[in-house]
Design an enzyme around this catalytic site. Structure first.
Site, PDB file in Angstrom:
ATOM      1  N   HIS A  68       0.905  -1.144   0.117  1.00  0.00           N
ATOM      2  CA  HIS A  68      -0.056   0.010  -0.141  1.00  0.00           C
ATOM      3  C   HIS A  68       0.681   1.114   0.095  1.00  0.00           C
ATOM      4  O   HIS A  68       1.831   1.446   0.872  1.00  0.00           O
ATOM      5  CB  HIS A  68      -0.941  -0.083   1.302  1.00  0.00           C
ATOM      6  CG  HIS A  68      -1.866  -1.086   1.172  1.00  0.00           C
ATOM      7  ND1 HIS A  68      -2.205  -1.805   2.253  1.00  0.00           N
ATOM      8  CD2 HIS A  68      -2.610  -1.579   0.221  1.00  0.00           C
ATOM      9  CE1 HIS A  68      -2.960  -2.704   2.144  1.00  0.00           C
ATOM     10  NE2 HIS A  68      -3.371  -2.780   0.595  1.00  0.00           N
ATOM     11  N   GLU A  71       1.715   3.825   2.871  1.00  0.00           N
ATOM     12  CA  GLU A  71       2.015   3.277   4.369  1.00  0.00           C
ATOM     13  C   GLU A  71       3.635   3.409   4.587  1.00  0.00           C
ATOM     14  O   GLU A  71       4.401   2.612   4.270  1.00  0.00           O
ATOM     15  CB  GLU A  71       1.555   1.786   4.438  1.00  0.00           C
ATOM     16  CG  GLU A  71       0.075   1.763   4.295  1.00  0.00           C
ATOM     17  CD  GLU A  71      -0.651   0.408   4.320  1.00  0.00           C
ATOM     18  OE1 GLU A  71      -1.724   0.514   4.458  1.00  0.00           O
ATOM     19  OE2 GLU A  71       0.202  -0.612   4.702  1.00  0.00           O
ATOM     20  N   HIS A 169       2.923  -3.377   6.877  1.00  0.00           N
ATOM     21  CA  HIS A 169       2.036  -2.533   6.700  1.00  0.00           C
ATOM     22  C   HIS A 169       1.931  -1.439   7.809  1.00  0.00           C
ATOM     23  O   HIS A 169       2.194  -1.584   8.966  1.00  0.00           O
ATOM     24  CB  HIS A 169       0.547  -3.013   6.593  1.00  0.00           C
ATOM     25  CG  HIS A 169       0.643  -3.814   5.297  1.00  0.00           C
ATOM     26  ND1 HIS A 169      -0.090  -3.304   4.097  1.00  0.00           N
ATOM     27  CD2 HIS A 169       1.323  -4.887   4.822  1.00  0.00           C
ATOM     28  CE1 HIS A 169       0.065  -4.211   2.988  1.00  0.00           C
ATOM     29  NE2 HIS A 169       0.833  -5.280   3.583  1.00  0.00           N
ATOM     30  N   GLU A 233       1.294  -5.031  10.865  1.00  0.00           N
ATOM     31  CA  GLU A 233       0.562  -3.845  11.064  1.00  0.00           C
ATOM     32  C   GLU A 233       1.333  -2.958  12.146  1.00  0.00           C
ATOM     33  O   GLU A 233       1.271  -3.256  13.212  1.00  0.00           O
ATOM     34  CB  GLU A 233      -0.910  -3.791  11.329  1.00  0.00           C
ATOM     35  CG  GLU A 233      -1.755  -4.451  10.226  1.00  0.00           C
ATOM     36  CD  GLU A 233      -1.825  -3.611   9.224  1.00  0.00           C
ATOM     37  OE1 GLU A 233      -1.716  -2.610   8.967  1.00  0.00           O
ATOM     38  OE2 GLU A 233      -2.426  -4.239   8.058  1.00  0.00           O
TER      39      GLU A 233
HETATM   40 ZN   LIG Z   1      -1.392  -2.011   4.083  1.00  0.00          ZN
END
Ligand SMILES: [Zn+2]
Length: 354
Positions: A68, A71, A169, A233
């Protein structure tokens, strides 16, 4: 006039592979060179750099970021690691492939250009309409690079290899637990104690255990290559340069140790120190009227009392059904038919742990 320095020389001087990637988001000619410590460097594409130390250990490690594009913290962490290796400040012990997932989206400062890259793995890039956009092509290419990296070493019974893929992420929203990992579905194989220990070394003690296949990068590596793989994350999305890097110091140290040493220093696994969740249900958006009934800035892993109205979708109501049921990844803006949020409940791994 002095000759311009070759790309290989430039990279050994400044080590800024991210900058080279972002200046060439649509592709980079393959390049190979050797560092002063004899590690061989292979650039396979924009955002794709592979390191082969001489006398490498038994780990084949893939670190990915920027799947992404907005990020930024994981991109900064990986760029720093690559820079330290290229400039000789960090000597690798293990084979390493670093992937900057979506360079065009990183340049645009957006999560994606046309489609969520992390929903396109395990062949989903070629399903439906097929390879119709840049993200679909990139997902297929990333699969090919990962396969090539793992398959280039001969695995024998006498010389087994351990494969890893950590896809880094940051979440769109805040989280009750700042850092958390998604452990892809293992098809009933046991969860790995050593992996929980590594996550804890990264300051990640909240883990969501999946029970179904997915189109994510981590599930692809786990299912197709038998890698120990996670979506990790690391906190909340911030613009470049605005990340408080001290919040990631444990993860940076653990990742550096992972690639440059035989073993990462960890504590023995103690489930009491973890928050473990499993998916209870996924709520998919079925109509244009789908609406979330909580504030936009509600944190991941927030739990409400049983009976609380969470969402409506035309005539359908979604209410909390179970004690401890918590919301994760809510997003009313997804396309119709896509997952608008996951509901998770606390769980344990004691029954299936190796
Ligand atoms: Zn992500």
């Amino acid at each position: 006039m002095a000759q311009p320095l070759s790309l290989a020389k430039q990279l050994q001087q400044h080590g800024d592979f991210l900058q080279i990637t972002l200046s060439n988001p649509d592709g980079l000619a393959p390049l190979q060179f050797t560092l002063t410590d004899s590690t061989t460097v292979h650039i396979w594409d924009s955002g794709v750099i592979c390191f082969e130390p001489t006398n490498a250990g038994d780990k084949d490690i893939v670190l990915s970021c920027g799947v992404h594009g907005n990020e930024t913290a994981p991109i900064e962490i990986c760029a720093e690691l690559v820079q330290q290796v290229l400039t000789g400040k960090l000597v690798l012990k293990q084979r390493l492939l670093v992937l900057f997932g979506n360079p065009a989206a990183i340049n645009a400062g957006t999560r994606e250009i046309t489609e969520n890259l992390n929903r396109l793995f395990s062949g989903h890039h070629s399903m439906g309409a097929g390879l119709i956009n840049a993200e679909r092509h990139r997902a297929k290419a990333l699969e090919d690079y990962v396969s090539r990296f793992y398959n280039e070493v001969r695995v024998t019974e006498a010389a087994p290899r351990n494969r890893y893929l950590y896809d880094l992420h940051t979440a769109i929203r805040g989280s009750r637990f700042e850092k958390f990992a998604v452990y892809p579905f293992l098809h009933d194989k046991p969860w790995q104690k050593a992996e929980f220990e590594f996550l804890q070394a990264c300051d990640v003690t909240t883990v969501l255990l999946m029970q179904t296949p997915a189109s994510t990068f981590s599930y692809y590596a786990s299912n197709s290559h038998g890698a120990d793989a996670f979506t990790i994350e690391l906190g909340k999305v911030q613009p470049f340069g605005q990340n408080d890097m001290s919040r990631f110091s444990k993860a940076r140290t653990a990742l550096r140790q992972l690639v440059s040493e035989d073993k990462v220093s960890t504590q023995p696994f103690d489930e009491q120190q973890f928050q473990l969740y499993q998916v209870y249900r996924a709520i998919n958006k079925q109509t244009q009227e789908f609406k979330l009934h909580f504030a936009d800035d509600v944190q991941n892993f927030t739990a409400y009392p049983v009976g609380t109205l969470l969402a409506t979708d035309g005539d359908t109501e979604y209410r909390v059904e179970r004690e401890g049921e918590a919301i994760i990844f809510p997003n009313a803006k997804v396309a119709i038919g896509q997952r608008a949020m996951l509901m998770v409940v606390p769980t344990t791994v004691q029954h299936n742990l190796l």
